[in-house]
Design a protein around this motif. Structure first.
Motif, PDB file in Angstrom:
ATOM      1  N   SER A  48       0.831  -1.208   0.000  1.00 26.40           N
ATOM      2  CA  SER A  48       0.000   0.000   0.000  1.00 26.40           C
ATOM      3  C   SER A  48       0.863   1.254   0.000  1.00 26.40           C
ATOM      4  O   SER A  48       0.547   2.237  -0.673  1.00 26.40           O
ATOM      5  N   SER A  51       2.370   1.795  -3.474  1.00 19.97           N
ATOM      6  CA  SER A  51       1.453   1.952  -4.605  1.00 19.97           C
ATOM      7  C   SER A  51       1.378   3.397  -5.089  1.00 19.97           C
ATOM      8  O   SER A  51       1.282   3.634  -6.291  1.00 19.97           O
ATOM      9  N   TYR A  52       1.423   4.374  -4.191  1.00 20.74           N
ATOM     10  CA  TYR A  52       1.324   5.772  -4.626  1.00 20.74           C
ATOM     11  C   TYR A  52       2.506   6.172  -5.519  1.00 20.74           C
ATOM     12  O   TYR A  52       2.280   6.690  -6.608  1.00 20.74           O
ATOM     13  N   HIS A  56       2.133   7.018  -9.462  1.00 20.08           N
ATOM     14  CA  HIS A  56       2.532   8.364  -9.853  1.00 20.08           C
ATOM     15  C   HIS A  56       3.529   8.320 -11.011  1.00 20.08           C
ATOM     16  O   HIS A  56       3.386   9.054 -11.998  1.00 20.08           O
TER      17      HIS A  56
END
Length: 95
Positions: A48, A51-52, A56
């Motif tokens: 998690s 994931s950003y 991105h």
């Protein structure tokens, strides 16, 4: 994707159920079960967390690739040229 999620869930559950049974002592079984849960939670947390930045960068790559306007090229050489030198503003009219 459905097959992957079902097989991953099934294999994950099997590991969580059978993992503690690989050791004989009851004390060790509790320790193994706790370790499996900890590693599972840690893996979900790290996935998690990462994931950003991954999304991105993929989105940024997509924007750069989309800005090359490869769909207007009719010649494969034009596409290659735009990928290699995307900042060139003076494209030949032959393309």
């Amino acid at each position: 994707m459905i097959i992957f999620s079902l097989s991953n869930g099934y294999i994950g559950n099997l590991c969580m159920m059978m993992g503690p049974k690989t050791v004989e002592r009851e004390n060790d079984q509790e320790c193994v079960a706790s370790m499996l849960v900890s590693v599972l939670v840690l893996g979900i947390g790290i996935g998690s967390f990462l994931s950003y930045p991954i999304v991105h960068h993929l989105y940024r790559f997509w924007l750069i690739f989309y800005s090359l306007d490869l769909w207007s090229c009719k010649d494969p050489g034009c596409k290659l040229l735009r990928i290699i030198a995307p900042d060139t503003k003076h494209w030949s009219s032959n393309f």
